[in-house]
Design a protein around this motif. Structure first.
Motif, PDB file in Angstrom:
ATOM      1  N   GLU A 383      14.063   1.925  -4.782  1.00  0.00           N
ATOM      2  CA  GLU A 383      13.028   1.320  -5.628  1.00  0.00           C
ATOM      3  C   GLU A 383      12.444   0.080  -4.974  1.00  0.00           C
ATOM      4  N   ARG A 384      13.333  -0.808  -4.466  1.00  0.00           N
ATOM      5  CA  ARG A 384      12.859  -2.061  -3.892  1.00  0.00           C
ATOM      6  C   ARG A 384      12.169  -1.844  -2.551  1.00  0.00           C
ATOM      7  N   PHE A 385      12.698  -0.951  -1.740  1.00  0.00           N
ATOM      8  CA  PHE A 385      12.095  -0.657  -0.436  1.00  0.00           C
ATOM      9  C   PHE A 385      10.687  -0.085  -0.622  1.00  0.00           C
ATOM     10  N   ALA A 386      10.546   0.814  -1.596  1.00  0.00           N
ATOM     11  CA  ALA A 386       9.224   1.403  -1.864  1.00  0.00           C
ATOM     12  C   ALA A 386       8.239   0.331  -2.307  1.00  0.00           C
ATOM     13  N   TYR A 387       8.723  -0.626  -3.106  1.00  0.00           N
ATOM     14  CA  TYR A 387       7.811  -1.689  -3.538  1.00  0.00           C
ATOM     15  C   TYR A 387       7.445  -2.605  -2.388  1.00  0.00           C
ATOM     16  N   TYR A 388       8.461  -3.170  -1.714  1.00  0.00           N
ATOM     17  CA  TYR A 388       8.179  -4.226  -0.738  1.00  0.00           C
ATOM     18  C   TYR A 388       7.422  -3.703   0.475  1.00  0.00           C
ATOM     19  N   LEU A 389       7.894  -2.611   1.060  1.00  0.00           N
ATOM     20  CA  LEU A 389       7.207  -2.099   2.251  1.00  0.00           C
ATOM     21  C   LEU A 389       6.015  -1.229   1.874  1.00  0.00           C
ATOM     22  N   GLY A 390       6.200  -0.339   0.898  1.00  0.00           N
ATOM     23  CA  GLY A 390       5.137   0.607   0.568  1.00  0.00           C
ATOM     24  C   GLY A 390       3.989  -0.017  -0.200  1.00  0.00           C
ATOM     25  N   ILE A 391       4.305  -0.667  -1.322  1.00  0.00           N
ATOM     26  CA  ILE A 391       3.258  -1.163  -2.214  1.00  0.00           C
ATOM     27  C   ILE A 391       2.747  -2.533  -1.760  1.00  0.00           C
ATOM     28  N   ASN A 392       3.647  -3.509  -1.698  1.00  0.00           N
ATOM     29  CA  ASN A 392       3.217  -4.871  -1.384  1.00  0.00           C
ATOM     30  C   ASN A 392       2.627  -4.960   0.017  1.00  0.00           C
ATOM     31  N   ASN A 393       3.325  -4.390   0.986  1.00  0.00           N
ATOM     32  CA  ASN A 393       2.914  -4.557   2.374  1.00  0.00           C
ATOM     33  C   ASN A 393       1.757  -3.619   2.722  1.00  0.00           C
ATOM     34  N   LEU A 438       7.486   8.107  -1.080  1.00  0.00           N
ATOM     35  CA  LEU A 438       6.101   7.664  -1.208  1.00  0.00           C
ATOM     36  C   LEU A 438       5.124   8.838  -1.269  1.00  0.00           C
ATOM     37  N   LEU A 439       5.460   9.931  -0.612  1.00  0.00           N
ATOM     38  CA  LEU A 439       4.569  11.093  -0.611  1.00  0.00           C
ATOM     39  C   LEU A 439       4.695  11.941  -1.865  1.00  0.00           C
ATOM     40  N   ASP A 440       5.910  12.095  -2.365  1.00  0.00           N
ATOM     41  CA  ASP A 440       6.177  13.115  -3.384  1.00  0.00           C
ATOM     42  C   ASP A 440       6.253  12.591  -4.804  1.00  0.00           C
ATOM     43  N   SER A 441       6.432  11.297  -4.992  1.00  0.00           N
ATOM     44  CA  SER A 441       6.601  10.771  -6.346  1.00  0.00           C
ATOM     45  C   SER A 441       5.242  10.566  -7.015  1.00  0.00           C
ATOM     46  N   PRO A 442       5.020  11.156  -8.184  1.00  0.00           N
ATOM     47  CA  PRO A 442       3.747  10.927  -8.891  1.00  0.00           C
ATOM     48  C   PRO A 442       3.574   9.468  -9.317  1.00  0.00           C
ATOM     49  N   VAL A 443       4.715   8.774  -9.528  1.00  0.00           N
ATOM     50  CA  VAL A 443       4.666   7.372  -9.933  1.00  0.00           C
ATOM     51  C   VAL A 443       5.604   6.573  -9.036  1.00  0.00           C
ATOM     52  N   GLN A 467      17.090  -8.871 -11.355  1.00  0.00           N
ATOM     53  CA  GLN A 467      16.479 -10.157 -11.027  1.00  0.00           C
ATOM     54  C   GLN A 467      14.992 -10.204 -11.353  1.00  0.00           C
ATOM     55  N   SER A 468      14.354  -9.041 -11.420  1.00  0.00           N
ATOM     56  CA  SER A 468      12.906  -8.966 -11.619  1.00  0.00           C
ATOM     57  C   SER A 468      12.600  -7.863 -12.617  1.00  0.00           C
ATOM     58  N   VAL A 469      11.399  -7.944 -13.206  1.00  0.00           N
ATOM     59  CA  VAL A 469      10.923  -6.871 -14.074  1.00  0.00           C
ATOM     60  C   VAL A 469      10.090  -5.902 -13.238  1.00  0.00           C
ATOM     61  N   TYR A 470      10.411  -4.609 -13.346  1.00  0.00           N
ATOM     62  CA  TYR A 470       9.645  -3.580 -12.655  1.00  0.00           C
ATOM     63  C   TYR A 470       8.991  -2.666 -13.682  1.00  0.00           C
ATOM     64  N   VAL A 471       7.777  -2.218 -13.373  1.00  0.00           N
ATOM     65  CA  VAL A 471       7.049  -1.299 -14.247  1.00  0.00           C
ATOM     66  C   VAL A 471       6.633  -0.073 -13.438  1.00  0.00           C
ATOM     67  N   THR A 472       6.254   0.974 -14.138  1.00  0.00           N
ATOM     68  CA  THR A 472       5.864   2.235 -13.500  1.00  0.00           C
ATOM     69  C   THR A 472       4.353   2.282 -13.334  1.00  0.00           C
ATOM     70  N   ILE A 473       3.891   2.629 -12.144  1.00  0.00           N
ATOM     71  CA  ILE A 473       2.463   2.760 -11.873  1.00  0.00           C
ATOM     72  C   ILE A 473       2.195   4.116 -11.219  1.00  0.00           C
ATOM     73  N   SER A 474       0.964   4.556 -11.279  1.00  0.00           N
ATOM     74  CA  SER A 474       0.570   5.798 -10.590  1.00  0.00           C
ATOM     75  C   SER A 474       0.641   5.585  -9.079  1.00  0.00           C
ATOM     76  N   ASN A 475       1.029   6.623  -8.367  1.00  0.00           N
ATOM     77  CA  ASN A 475       1.156   6.554  -6.918  1.00  0.00           C
ATOM     78  C   ASN A 475      -0.134   7.033  -6.269  1.00  0.00           C
ATOM     79  N   PRO A 476      -0.898   6.154  -5.633  1.00  0.00           N
ATOM     80  CA  PRO A 476      -2.169   6.581  -5.022  1.00  0.00           C
ATOM     81  C   PRO A 476      -1.983   7.491  -3.814  1.00  0.00           C
ATOM     82  N   LEU A 477      -0.755   7.588  -3.290  1.00  0.00           N
ATOM     83  CA  LEU A 477      -0.496   8.484  -2.158  1.00  0.00           C
ATOM     84  C   LEU A 477      -0.190   9.905  -2.590  1.00  0.00           C
TER      85      LEU A 477
END
Length: 479
Positions: A383-393, A438-443, A467-477
């Motif tokens: 979850e965190r790797f997908a956010y930090y590298l995939g989404i944020n970066n 990142l490729l296969d998850s709809p969210v 430590q943080s609040v996470y929410v579900t978003i649509s995956n543009p990939l």
């Protein structure tokens, strides 16, 4: 609301100051570190700094090109805690010797004491804390005052840099910056040294063979204070970080590269009011090569994926270590023309050792994780790797390129998909699960900075999964 207002006010001050004082800094690394005027584009209070007066802000803010001498303490060795894996010519240099070098020879030091650097703002805070006051009253801590040449705050505010110094210093600072009060935790100090030792176990050589342009900026030594009860005294912990950069090295954090910057003079209606350094680089490359700007931006992005993103995926694949590689923690190395050639990761907080790879990592470095609390379940790591590298970066970079009309976002998303597909299933596929996720998850799960602030959470305190609040978003990939 007060923090939002504080952030907006400070940001306006930063922009006005930079317009009035547009001069260049000769040290390229420092110039890049002090160029992040707007902060995280999806954070409600990216520049709020509760407790910092306007006068102090002028000294301690990287956006205002602050600089100040360190405040030094003498620590009785009976309460000194330290560790070091810093080596020179094959021999370990203790942390207290490293600190003494940084202080210089003319700082008077009582016998049986070591020097410890502190942020000047932090000293005022610590005097009011019972644990520190008791040590000062007992003579186990002695205030030596400010001393030495000025140090410069970097984009993280409490990590300090001095051009030409062999080390940077990551100091404890009890200011709430973005989501956390920035005081080092003892486990983070252990983690920095531990990762350095892990990489020296042979992992770094493997990594460099595959990706010679990428590395971790090491945190191989630390100093701290432990009370008479054996407990860590908070607020004094100091991380000593390698400084691999010379003044002429063009190394810039991605956040600073994509952040819009004010021009030296107000512009007319036909020109954008603020442009990022990345926009300037790509526009210049397009002019030099005679190619369309969109084509240059796309090639620049592809080189970024190969030189920065793939090495991070390799480390997870081969060692089970995921990096919290968001845009502020990721440094990009640029060639003289502005093309990506490599990168560096920095942050002794942001490592995730996969629980499923514990046996492999323990074989590389026996006892790993015992003091650093770095092993995390694969579910949370993913979850965190997908956010930090995939989404944020990466998605953040695509968004920045699109927002400045440098490239078409759909084309960049398609290029990212092809890159991930090759990493997941090509002849050089990697064992990391991130590309497929990142490729296969709809969210995807995305950190919600506003909700994290509204819940009053400090991201440095408590278990990593809460430590943080996470929410579900649509995956543009996802297609």
């Amino acid at each position: 609301m007060a923090r939002v207002a504080d952030s907006v006010r400070r940001t306006a001050d930063f922009i006005a100051d930079r317009r009035n004082n547009p001069g260049d800094i000769p040290d390229l690394f420092l110039a890049a570190e002090q160029s992040l005027l707007l902060g995280h584009p999806l954070h409600p209070t990216p520049k709020s700094r509760e407790g910092l007066s306007d006068t102090e802000s002028r000294l301690y803010s990287p956006e205002l090109r602050g600089a100040f001498p360190l405040h030094w303490l003498a620590v009785d060795r009976s309460v000194l805690a330290m560790d070091s894996a810093w080596t020179e010519r094959g021999r370990t240099v203790p942390a207290d010797q490293l600190a003494a070098r940084l202080a210089g020879p003319d700082l008077p030091l009582p016998d049986d004491h070591a020097v410890l650097p502190a942020h000047p703002w932090q000293i005022r805070e610590l005097r009011h804390r019972p644990e520190t006051a008791a040590l000062l009253d007992a003579g186990l801590l002695k205030d030596l005052g400010p001393h030495g040449a000025p140090w410069h705050p970097t984009s993280s505010v409490r990590t300090l840099y001095r051009s030409g110094a062999p080390a940077m210093l990551k100091l404890s600072l009890a200011l709430r910056i973005t989501n956390s009060r920035r005081e080092n935790l003892r486990k983070e100090l252990h983690r920095g040294v531990e990762v350095h030792r892990l990489l020296r176990s042979g992992l770094a050589e493997q990594w460099q063979a595959a990706h010679p342009g990428f590395d971790v900026i090491r945190d191989p030594a630390w100093l701290a204070v432990t009370g008479a009860d054996g407990e860590a005294v908070p607020g004094l912990d100091v991380m000593i970080r390698h400084n691999p950069f010379r003044p002429g090295d063009d190394a810039t954090c991605i956040a600073g590269l994509v952040s819009p910057r004010p021009p030296a003079q107000p512009t007319g209606q036909d020109r954008p009011l603020m442009r990022s350094r990345l926009a300037v680089i790509i526009t210049r490359l397009a002019g030099h090569t005679g190619r369309p700007r969109g084509a240059v931006a796309t090639e620049w992005f592809l080189r970024y994926l190969q030189n920065v993103v793939r090495p991070v995926l390799w480390l997870d694949s081969e060692a089970g270590v995921a990096l919290e590689a968001h845009q502020q923690n990721t440094l990009l190395l640029l060639d003289p023309d502005g093309w990506p050639t490599g990168g560096r990761y920095r942050d002794n907080q942001g490592y995730y050792f996969r629980e499923s790879r514990r046996a492999e990592l323990d074989k590389r470095l026996p006892g790993i994780g015992r003091q650093s609390d770095t092993f995390v379940s694969d579910e949370v790591t993913d979850e965190r790797f997908a956010y930090y590298l995939g989404i944020n970066n990466v998605l953040g970079l695509i968004g920045a390129l699109g927002a400045e009309r440098l490239a078409e976002e759909r084309l960049l998303l398609a290029a990212f998909r092809r890159f991930l597909l090759a990493a997941a299933s090509g002849p050089d596929r990697l064992r990391t699960p991130l590309p497929a996720r990142l490729l296969d998850s709809p969210v995807l799960r995305c950190k919600a900075n506003l909700l994290t602030r509204l819940h009053g959470l400090d991201e440095l305190v408590g278990p990593v999964d809460t430590q943080s609040v996470y929410v579900t978003i649509s995956n543009p990939l996802h297609t």
